[in-house]
Design an enzyme around this catalytic site. Structure first.
Site, PDB file in Angstrom:
ATOM      1  CE1 TYR A 262       7.258   0.523  -4.684  1.00 52.10           C
ATOM      2  CE2 TYR A 262       4.821   0.623  -5.052  1.00 52.10           C
ATOM      3  CZ  TYR A 262       6.366   0.198  -5.370  1.00 52.10           C
ATOM      4  OH  TYR A 262       6.641  -0.875  -6.387  1.00 52.10           O
TER       5      TYR A 262
ATOM      6  CB  SER B  56       4.353   1.369  -9.482  1.00 58.05           C
ATOM      7  OG  SER B  56       2.555   0.903  -8.934  1.00 58.05           O
ATOM      8  CB  SER B  57      -0.987   0.823 -12.304  1.00 58.59           C
ATOM      9  OG  SER B  57      -0.300   0.356 -10.976  1.00 58.59           O
ATOM     10  CB  CYS B  58       0.068   1.943  -6.753  1.00 63.18           C
ATOM     11  SG  CYS B  58       1.758   2.386  -6.423  1.00 63.18           S
TER      12      CYS B  58
ATOM     13  CG  HIS C  89       1.474  -7.182  -5.755  1.00 65.33           C
ATOM     14  ND1 HIS C  89       3.347  -7.238  -6.067  1.00 65.33           N
ATOM     15  CD2 HIS C  89       1.327  -6.136  -5.041  1.00 65.33           C
ATOM     16  CE1 HIS C  89       3.681  -6.092  -5.915  1.00 65.33           C
ATOM     17  NE2 HIS C  89       2.778  -5.131  -4.739  1.00 65.33           N
TER      18      HIS C  89
ATOM     19  CE  LYS D 160       8.325   1.933  -7.424  1.00 65.59           C
ATOM     20  NZ  LYS D 160       9.308   1.366  -8.616  1.00 65.59           N
TER      21      LYS D 160
END
Length: 325
Positions: free
Chosen positions: A149, A120-122, A192, A153
């Site tokens: 989260y 994920s880009s997070c 989201h 990842k």
């Protein structure tokens, strides 16, 4: 063993090989399944959570022993928006770590030659330079509202890299930007931003509400990728990418949340006022991925944000009785 396996990696995938799509009923997994089917893959393997609990380690190992996939796409995860991530960080961390470890460990035990892990880009720092390059991973503090989260990842990325180093398996990681499209989660409290906006504006239109109030200031900038474009990118990467470093998947362009709200309002036909509650968190001020590496490989998205939002609104209306709300 490492050099032999990775040097002999094949570019193309056999359309008859057994491919396990973990999370095939979710937003990403269902898009991957559709795309592989459209590309004539005939031996796809999927199990819903009612058939296989990925938190059950023994069940996962037994599943791999029975099905013997040669390619795995790990799209299964517990996901949610800023509210859900803020309220349930322990759940997001624990469940995602267990899902990932169970699937990755089982795939490793059975020496699955090709695996794609969805990050994920997070995972990137909150104040990473923009656009965000893959090399910025682990270079700064995470966004507090979804750090649990993100840590899960990041652990998955590192596990993929560790397996590559230790066992020589040709596994890769892809970091998608914010996703939307058919099959999304439109639930009021854990969706989201884009599906939340679609639900909110459509309900306001139906109820004749004079205004809609959204979280935050509307000024943060975000990048959005249609999930069908992501599915195409993942197949492309499985057939063309063989590096240890994670690779970004996105459009390379961002818009403000306020712009997205305006776009959604037009798409659903809502003509009331759009207001913002600045007492609610904005999250990361800007997040757009540098997709140079992917572009240089020869892939780029095809679905514009305008077209994607319109088609997603249409899908939402056609499926409103059967979707996650």
């Amino acid at each position: 063993m490492t050099a032999t396996r990775q040097e002999n990696a094949s570019s193309g995938l056999d359309r008859s090989e057994p491919i396990y799509v973990a999370g095939h009923r979710g937003l990403v997994g269902s898009a991957v399944w559709r795309n592989l089917t459209n590309h004539s893959f005939i031996n796809l393997i999927g199990r819903g959570s009612d058939e296989l609990d990925l938190l059950d380690r023994n069940a996962v190992f037994e599943f791999f022993a029975a099905t013997k996939p040669t390619t795995v796409i790990l799209a299964a995860a517990r996901v949610g928006g800023i509210l859900a991530n803020s309220r349930f960080p322990a759940d997001f961390l624990s469940e995602n770590l267990r899902i990932q470890c169970n699937v990755l460990d089982a795939a490793r035990q059975h020496e699955v030659p090709r695996l794609l892990f969805l990050g994920s880009s997070c995972v990137y720092p909150k104040f990473a330079p923009q656009p965000i390059k893959e090399e910025y991973l682990l270079s700064g503090h995470l966004e507090p509202t979804n750090d649990a989260y993100a840590i899960a990842k990041i652990s998955g990325i590192l596990q993929v890299q560790a397996v590559r180093r230790q066992d020589g398996l040709d596994w890769i990681s892809a970091m998608p930007t914010n996703l939307y499209g058919p099959g999304d989660n439109f639930a009021e409290n854990n969706s989201h931003v884009l599906p939340a906006l679609i639900r909110r504006f459509e309900q306001a239109r139906l109820d004749g509400e004079p205004s809609v109030t959204n979280w935050g200031t509307g000024t943060p900038r975000r990048e959005f990728l249609h999930v069908d474009d992501l599915a195409e990118a993942l197949l492309f990467l499985l057939e063309h990418y063989h590096e240890a470093e994670p690779i970004n998947v996105g459009t390379g362009a961002d818009v403000t949340i306020s712009n997205v709200a305006d776009l959604v309002a037009r798409a659903v036909g809502y003509g009331g006022r759009i207001e913002w509650d600045s007492t609610k968190p904005d999250g990361t001020p800007r997040k757009v991925l540098d997709v140079t590496k992917l572009t240089n490989l020869g892939w780029s998205p095809r679905i514009s944000l305008d077209d994607g939002v319109r088609s997603t609104v249409e899908w939402f209306r056609n499926n409103v009785g059967n979707i996650r709300q």
